[in-house]
Design a protein around this motif. Structure first.
Motif, PDB file in Angstrom:
ATOM      1  N   ASP A  39      63.376 -16.625  -3.847  1.00 25.51           N
ATOM      2  CA  ASP A  39      63.631 -17.974  -2.641  1.00 25.51           C
ATOM      3  C   ASP A  39      61.842 -17.887  -2.247  1.00 25.51           C
ATOM      4  O   ASP A  39      61.499 -16.772  -1.753  1.00 25.51           O
ATOM      5  N   PRO A  40      60.752 -19.183  -2.664  1.00 30.16           N
ATOM      6  CA  PRO A  40      59.446 -20.001  -1.977  1.00 30.16           C
ATOM      7  C   PRO A  40      59.416 -18.942  -0.652  1.00 30.16           C
ATOM      8  O   PRO A  40      58.259 -18.490  -0.530  1.00 30.16           O
ATOM      9  N   MET A  41      60.511 -18.889   0.280  1.00 29.83           N
ATOM     10  CA  MET A  41      59.627 -18.983   1.582  1.00 29.83           C
ATOM     11  C   MET A  41      59.977 -17.545   1.950  1.00 29.83           C
ATOM     12  O   MET A  41      59.552 -17.165   2.697  1.00 29.83           O
ATOM     13  N   ASN A  42      61.230 -16.761   1.063  1.00 27.48           N
ATOM     14  CA  ASN A  42      61.104 -15.314   1.744  1.00 27.48           C
ATOM     15  C   ASN A  42      59.237 -14.757   1.676  1.00 27.48           C
ATOM     16  O   ASN A  42      58.868 -13.940   1.505  1.00 27.48           O
ATOM     17  N   ILE A  43      58.999 -14.537  -0.043  1.00 32.68           N
ATOM     18  CA  ILE A  43      57.749 -14.987  -1.105  1.00 32.68           C
ATOM     19  C   ILE A  43      56.192 -14.937   0.240  1.00 32.68           C
ATOM     20  O   ILE A  43      55.433 -13.930   0.347  1.00 32.68           O
ATOM     21  N   LEU A  44      56.470 -16.287   1.065  1.00 31.77           N
ATOM     22  CA  LEU A  44      55.403 -16.139   1.774  1.00 31.77           C
ATOM     23  C   LEU A  44      55.454 -15.290   2.835  1.00 31.77           C
ATOM     24  O   LEU A  44      54.588 -15.277   3.924  1.00 31.77           O
ATOM     25  N   GLY A  45      55.977 -14.098   3.692  1.00 30.08           N
ATOM     26  CA  GLY A  45      56.623 -14.080   4.696  1.00 30.08           C
ATOM     27  C   GLY A  45      55.765 -13.447   3.995  1.00 30.08           C
ATOM     28  O   GLY A  45      55.440 -12.068   4.875  1.00 30.08           O
ATOM     29  N   LYS A  46      55.124 -12.498   2.616  1.00 30.86           N
ATOM     30  CA  LYS A  46      54.267 -10.834   2.356  1.00 30.86           C
ATOM     31  C   LYS A  46      52.621 -11.778   2.266  1.00 30.86           C
ATOM     32  O   LYS A  46      51.896 -10.920   2.069  1.00 30.86           O
ATOM     33  N   GLY A  47      52.639 -12.393   2.961  1.00 22.10           N
ATOM     34  CA  GLY A  47      51.531 -13.492   3.513  1.00 22.10           C
ATOM     35  C   GLY A  47      51.185 -14.306   1.708  1.00 22.10           C
ATOM     36  O   GLY A  47      49.819 -14.975   1.810  1.00 22.10           O
ATOM     37  N   TYR A  48      51.740 -14.853   1.407  1.00 23.84           N
ATOM     38  CA  TYR A  48      51.423 -16.184   0.272  1.00 23.84           C
ATOM     39  C   TYR A  48      51.687 -17.095   0.919  1.00 23.84           C
ATOM     40  O   TYR A  48      52.504 -17.300   2.249  1.00 23.84           O
ATOM     41  N   ALA A  49      51.309 -18.582  -0.107  1.00 24.06           N
ATOM     42  CA  ALA A  49      51.216 -19.812   1.083  1.00 24.06           C
ATOM     43  C   ALA A  49      51.479 -21.480  -0.377  1.00 24.06           C
ATOM     44  O   ALA A  49      50.546 -20.332  -1.388  1.00 24.06           O
ATOM     45  N   LEU A  50      51.859 -21.532   0.305  1.00 24.30           N
ATOM     46  CA  LEU A  50      52.301 -22.649  -0.893  1.00 24.30           C
ATOM     47  C   LEU A  50      51.197 -23.884  -1.278  1.00 24.30           C
ATOM     48  O   LEU A  50      50.650 -24.503   0.163  1.00 24.30           O
ATOM     49  N   ILE A  51      50.385 -24.600  -1.815  1.00 25.36           N
ATOM     50  CA  ILE A  51      50.134 -25.518  -1.886  1.00 25.36           C
ATOM     51  C   ILE A  51      49.993 -26.907  -2.760  1.00 25.36           C
ATOM     52  O   ILE A  51      50.280 -26.785  -4.017  1.00 25.36           O
ATOM     53  N   TYR A  52      50.093 -27.500  -1.545  1.00 25.23           N
ATOM     54  CA  TYR A  52      50.556 -28.866  -2.141  1.00 25.23           C
ATOM     55  C   TYR A  52      49.974 -29.745  -1.884  1.00 25.23           C
ATOM     56  O   TYR A  52      48.942 -29.774  -1.061  1.00 25.23           O
ATOM     57  N   LYS A  53      49.901 -30.846  -3.123  1.00 25.60           N
ATOM     58  CA  LYS A  53      48.689 -31.893  -3.003  1.00 25.60           C
ATOM     59  C   LYS A  53      49.572 -33.314  -3.355  1.00 25.60           C
ATOM     60  O   LYS A  53      50.578 -33.621  -4.785  1.00 25.60           O
ATOM     61  N   GLY A  54      49.789 -33.532  -2.386  1.00 22.13           N
ATOM     62  CA  GLY A  54      50.452 -34.287  -2.141  1.00 22.13           C
ATOM     63  C   GLY A  54      52.114 -33.694  -1.886  1.00 22.13           C
ATOM     64  O   GLY A  54      52.089 -33.176  -1.509  1.00 22.13           O
ATOM     65  N   SER A  55      53.074 -34.075  -2.970  1.00 18.43           N
ATOM     66  CA  SER A  55      54.566 -33.240  -3.442  1.00 18.43           C
ATOM     67  C   SER A  55      54.680 -32.714  -4.188  1.00 18.43           C
ATOM     68  O   SER A  55      55.234 -32.396  -4.590  1.00 18.43           O
ATOM     69  N   HIS A  56      52.859 -32.993  -5.156  1.00 17.19           N
ATOM     70  CA  HIS A  56      52.565 -31.794  -5.914  1.00 17.19           C
ATOM     71  C   HIS A  56      52.243 -30.893  -5.447  1.00 17.19           C
ATOM     72  O   HIS A  56      51.459 -30.439  -4.554  1.00 17.19           O
ATOM     73  N   LEU A  57      53.340 -30.088  -6.025  1.00 15.40           N
ATOM     74  CA  LEU A  57      53.164 -28.424  -5.997  1.00 15.40           C
ATOM     75  C   LEU A  57      51.996 -27.093  -6.540  1.00 15.40           C
ATOM     76  O   LEU A  57      51.863 -27.555  -8.474  1.00 15.40           O
ATOM     77  N   VAL A  58      50.426 -27.288  -5.707  1.00 15.37           N
ATOM     78  CA  VAL A  58      50.138 -26.726  -7.578  1.00 15.37           C
ATOM     79  C   VAL A  58      49.758 -25.357  -7.575  1.00 15.37           C
ATOM     80  O   VAL A  58      49.418 -24.801  -6.898  1.00 15.37           O
ATOM     81  N   THR A  59      49.718 -25.267  -8.811  1.00 10.84           N
ATOM     82  CA  THR A  59      49.951 -23.727  -9.127  1.00 10.84           C
ATOM     83  C   THR A  59      48.563 -23.839  -9.920  1.00 10.84           C
ATOM     84  O   THR A  59      48.529 -22.181 -10.976  1.00 10.84           O
ATOM     85  N   GLU A  60      48.081 -24.570 -10.262  1.00 15.19           N
ATOM     86  CA  GLU A  60      46.394 -23.996 -10.837  1.00 15.19           C
ATOM     87  C   GLU A  60      45.453 -24.235 -10.046  1.00 15.19           C
ATOM     88  O   GLU A  60      44.926 -25.206  -8.996  1.00 15.19           O
ATOM     89  N   SER A  61      44.240 -23.972 -10.240  1.00 13.16           N
ATOM     90  CA  SER A  61      42.557 -23.687  -9.639  1.00 13.16           C
ATOM     91  C   SER A  61      42.191 -25.436  -9.729  1.00 13.16           C
ATOM     92  O   SER A  61      41.626 -26.221  -9.245  1.00 13.16           O
ATOM     93  N   SER A  62      42.457 -25.405 -11.305  1.00 10.70           N
ATOM     94  CA  SER A  62      41.629 -27.543 -11.658  1.00 10.70           C
ATOM     95  C   SER A  62      42.277 -27.886 -10.813  1.00 10.70           C
ATOM     96  O   SER A  62      41.712 -29.292 -10.933  1.00 10.70           O
ATOM     97  N   GLU A  63      43.712 -27.676 -10.147  1.00  9.86           N
ATOM     98  CA  GLU A  63      43.882 -28.972  -9.280  1.00  9.86           C
ATOM     99  C   GLU A  63      43.843 -29.448  -8.461  1.00  9.86           C
ATOM    100  O   GLU A  63      44.275 -30.586  -7.579  1.00  9.86           O
ATOM    101  N   LEU A  64      42.859 -28.481  -7.429  1.00  7.45           N
ATOM    102  CA  LEU A  64      42.490 -28.617  -6.578  1.00  7.45           C
ATOM    103  C   LEU A  64      40.744 -28.806  -6.202  1.00  7.45           C
ATOM    104  O   LEU A  64      40.293 -29.267  -6.590  1.00  7.45           O
TER     105      LEU A  64
END
Length: 398
Positions: free
Chosen positions: A348-373
């Motif tokens: 569960d990603p939400m559980n991972i966030l509790g460890k200090g991680y964050a999810l980055i979305y661009k619109g509704s798309h989850l950013v997985t690569e730095s080139s998308e930033l």
């Protein structure tokens, strides 16, 4: 010339010829006894018969000698009955004597022998013998009322088998009128519905017993439908009535014993039979008891009540088995679900966030690569989200 014979062969041939000569069989020789010798070991009697002019050796073997009614002595005039034979070892011919009577009795003996032969030819002595009753209720006795024979019979029956009734049919048992008296008494006894008849008298001389050798008495015994036991004279005395009777006894007492069972033996037999009946009854009852138990088991096994009880038991067993099986399956499913939950929780990603991680979305798309930033982005963290704008892209990898 004939062939040469040995002495033994010649004596054997002569013996054969003499034995098979009908004129030398069943002869009666009259003479006076001389040189008599009795072998007390074997019982054989050896003597010489003489008529004053000639002699002939004679022998009487023990089987016949034991039936003599007198004691033969030297000088006694006798008539010897028998046949001529040869003593082969010594080559001596002799008279094989079967019967010996004093000279005055010869005519009577011949008449008796002729009557015996006549009756034998008529089949009087060969008729089937009747068996004696095992438990007689009435015993008829034909004898003199004043003789000892009736007392011997009655005392023996009273001692051995008092249940039997002894009925006397009195008869004259010696003398001129004896044959008719005995015949009449036998006829009455035969009609008395008795179970057995005893014809008896005590011992006596040949003259005393001669009435039992008459045709009248013999035919009276022969005509009886009831079994007849004869007990006439002593054991050595043998009359024609003995030959035609169904059973011959040595004495009146022996006749009564033959006609009656022994009460003491019956009592022992009854006791034995009682024990046997008890044993068989117990065994039968035991077998029946086992059979009843077996049938009861079968009935119980087939009864609706027991069938229902067994069905209920089987249902209960199946229910418990199903409960156990379901519980086991539920535990397995719970374990599987728990494992899935743990797996999902770990992913569960939400559980991972509790460890200090964050999810980055661009619109509704989850950013997985730095080139998308680039441009505006949304940053999702454990306790909320924020919008941000990328000012510069750094293509260097960390």
């Amino acid at each position: 010339m004939n062939s040469i014979l040995s002495v033994s062969a010649l004596n054997t041939y002569i013996s054969f010829k003499l034995k098979n000569d009908p004129k030398l069989k069943g002869i009666a020789v009259k003479g006076e006894i001389s040189d008599i010798s009795i072998n007390h070991t074997s019982g054989h009697i050896f003597f010489t018969l003489t008529d004053g002019s000639s002699n002939i050796r004679a022998v009487m073997f023990s089987q016949n000698a034991s039936r003599l009614s007198f004691y033969p002595e030297t000088g006694q005039a006798v008539i010897a009955f028998g046949g001529v034979d040869v003593y082969e070892r010594n080559g001596v011919y002799q008279l094989n004597c079967t019967q010996l009577v004093p000279d005055g009795k010869g005519t009577e003996y011949i008449a008796l022998a002729q009557l015996k032969e006549q009756l034998a030819k008529e089949g009087i002595f060969s008729k089937p013998k009747k068996s004696l009753p095992q438990y007689p209720s009435r015993i008829a006795v034909v004898t003199s009322p004043s003789g000892a024979a009736i007392h011997d019979v009655m005392s023996t029956v009273a001692r051995r088998y008092p249940l039997a009734e002894v009925k006397l049919f009195p008869a004259t048992v010696q003398g001129h009128g004896a044959p008719a008296s005995i015949s009449n008494a036998l006829s009455l006894a035969d009609k008395s519905e008795s179970d057995v008849i005893i014809l008896t008298r005590g011992g006596g001389s040949d003259d005393d017993l001669s009435c039992f050798n008459t045709k009248a008495v013999v035919m009276a015994v022969y005509a009886c439908i009831t079994p007849v036991v004869s007990a006439i004279g002593h054991e050595v005395d043998l009359t024609l009535s003995d030959l035609v009777a169904d059973v011959r006894a040595a004495t009146p007492t022996a006749a009564a014993e033959l006609c009656t069972p022994d009460m003491s033996a019956i009592s022992l037999e009854i006791s034995r039979l009682g024990q046997e009946i008890t044993r068989l009854t117990d065994r039968k009852l035991y077998a029946l008891s086992n059979a009843v138990s077996s049938y009861k088991s079968i009935i119980d096994a087939l009864s609706p009540e027991n069938k229902l009880a067994r069905t209920e038991y089987q249902l209960g067993t199946m229910q418990e088995s199903m409960k156990t099986s379901i519980s086991h399956r539920l535990r397995l499913y719970e374990a599987q679900i728990s494992g899935c939950i743990n797996t999902l929780s770990a992913a569960d990603p939400m559980n991972i966030l509790g460890k200090g991680y964050a999810l980055i979305y661009k619109g509704s798309h989850l950013v997985t690569e730095s080139s998308e930033l680039s441009g505006r982005i949304q940053i999702v963290m454990k306790d909320g989200q924020a919008e941000a704008e990328v000012l510069q892209e750094n293509e260097e990898q960390i």
